[in-house]
Design a protein around this motif. Structure first.
Motif, PDB file in Angstrom:
ATOM      1  N   ALA A  77      38.864  36.445  48.074  1.00 59.46           N
ATOM      2  CA  ALA A  77      40.071  35.846  47.510  1.00 59.46           C
ATOM      3  C   ALA A  77      39.738  34.766  46.485  1.00 59.46           C
ATOM      4  N   ASP A  85      43.356  41.870  47.636  1.00 58.90           N
ATOM      5  CA  ASP A  85      42.804  41.939  48.992  1.00 58.90           C
ATOM      6  C   ASP A  85      43.779  42.780  49.808  1.00 58.90           C
ATOM      7  N   LYS A 110      47.331  40.991  49.422  1.00 57.64           N
ATOM      8  CA  LYS A 110      47.537  39.720  48.726  1.00 57.64           C
ATOM      9  C   LYS A 110      46.831  39.805  47.390  1.00 57.64           C
ATOM     10  N   TYR A 112      45.376  37.773  44.112  1.00 57.28           N
ATOM     11  CA  TYR A 112      44.882  36.457  43.697  1.00 57.28           C
ATOM     12  C   TYR A 112      44.458  36.495  42.238  1.00 57.28           C
ATOM     13  N   LEU A 117      46.768  32.443  45.125  1.00 53.67           N
ATOM     14  CA  LEU A 117      47.642  33.516  45.591  1.00 53.67           C
ATOM     15  C   LEU A 117      48.844  33.637  44.654  1.00 53.67           C
TER      16      LEU A 117
END
Length: 170
Positions: A77, A85, A110, A112, A117
């Protein structure tokens, strides 16, 4: 439409395209199972959903949304650039060609940018096998779910948001 507006809009879109090309999206291949996922051993041994999901995300992102995707064995991340991710949270394979398929795959992800994020989603797709389901194996029907999820995720990547629900959850 005013010619100056067209020129400004074209320049803006070209700048966005240049940014997208300069900053490819990195995704894991194979897509890992979530740490708390309980996936049947038969699915893990016989089906290729982890590789298929990564391949479908890349295919739909590239073909439908002109996003450049690069694969990595794993993603971090906090890495520089754009990182997705994504994990397979659940995969269910019930039924069979004779009594009817009941398959589903659930994913979480997620997005990034440079460790920050910028978007998240949960997606699920269900399938009973579609036309000629009686002639399809379980892995083939599970493959239909990850194909649809790959398309859902690619569409979301074009306009990411927080806590999005994709596929059959939307």
């Amino acid at each position: 439409m005013d010619n100056r507006f067209r020129l400004a809009a074209t320049a803006f879109l070209m700048a966005l395209g240049a940014q997208a090309m300069a900053d490819p999206l990195v995704i894991p291949r194979p897509v890992p199972y979530a740490d708390d996922a309980v996936i049947a051993g038969k699915i893990k041994k016989e089906c290729q959903i982890q590789e298929q999901l990564a391949d479908y995300i890349e295919e739909y992102a590239r073909e439908d949304h002109r996003l450049e995707v690069r694969f990595a064995d794993s993603v971090q991340a906090q890495a520089a650039g754009l990182v997705l991710d994504v994990h397979i949270k659940d995969a269910v394979s019930e039924g069979n060609p004779f009594i009817g398929h009941r398959k589903s795959t659930t994913v979480i992800g997620k997005l990034y940018r440079d460790g920050e994020l910028i978007g998240s989603f949960t997606g699920r797709r269900n399938s009973m096998g579609g036309m000629f389901a009686g002639y399809k194996g379980s892995c083939s029907v599970l493959g239909r779910t990850v194909r649809a999820l790959g398309e859902d995720i690619a569409k979301w990547l074009a306009a990411p948001s927080m806590d999005a629900l994709l596929g059959d959850l939307s």
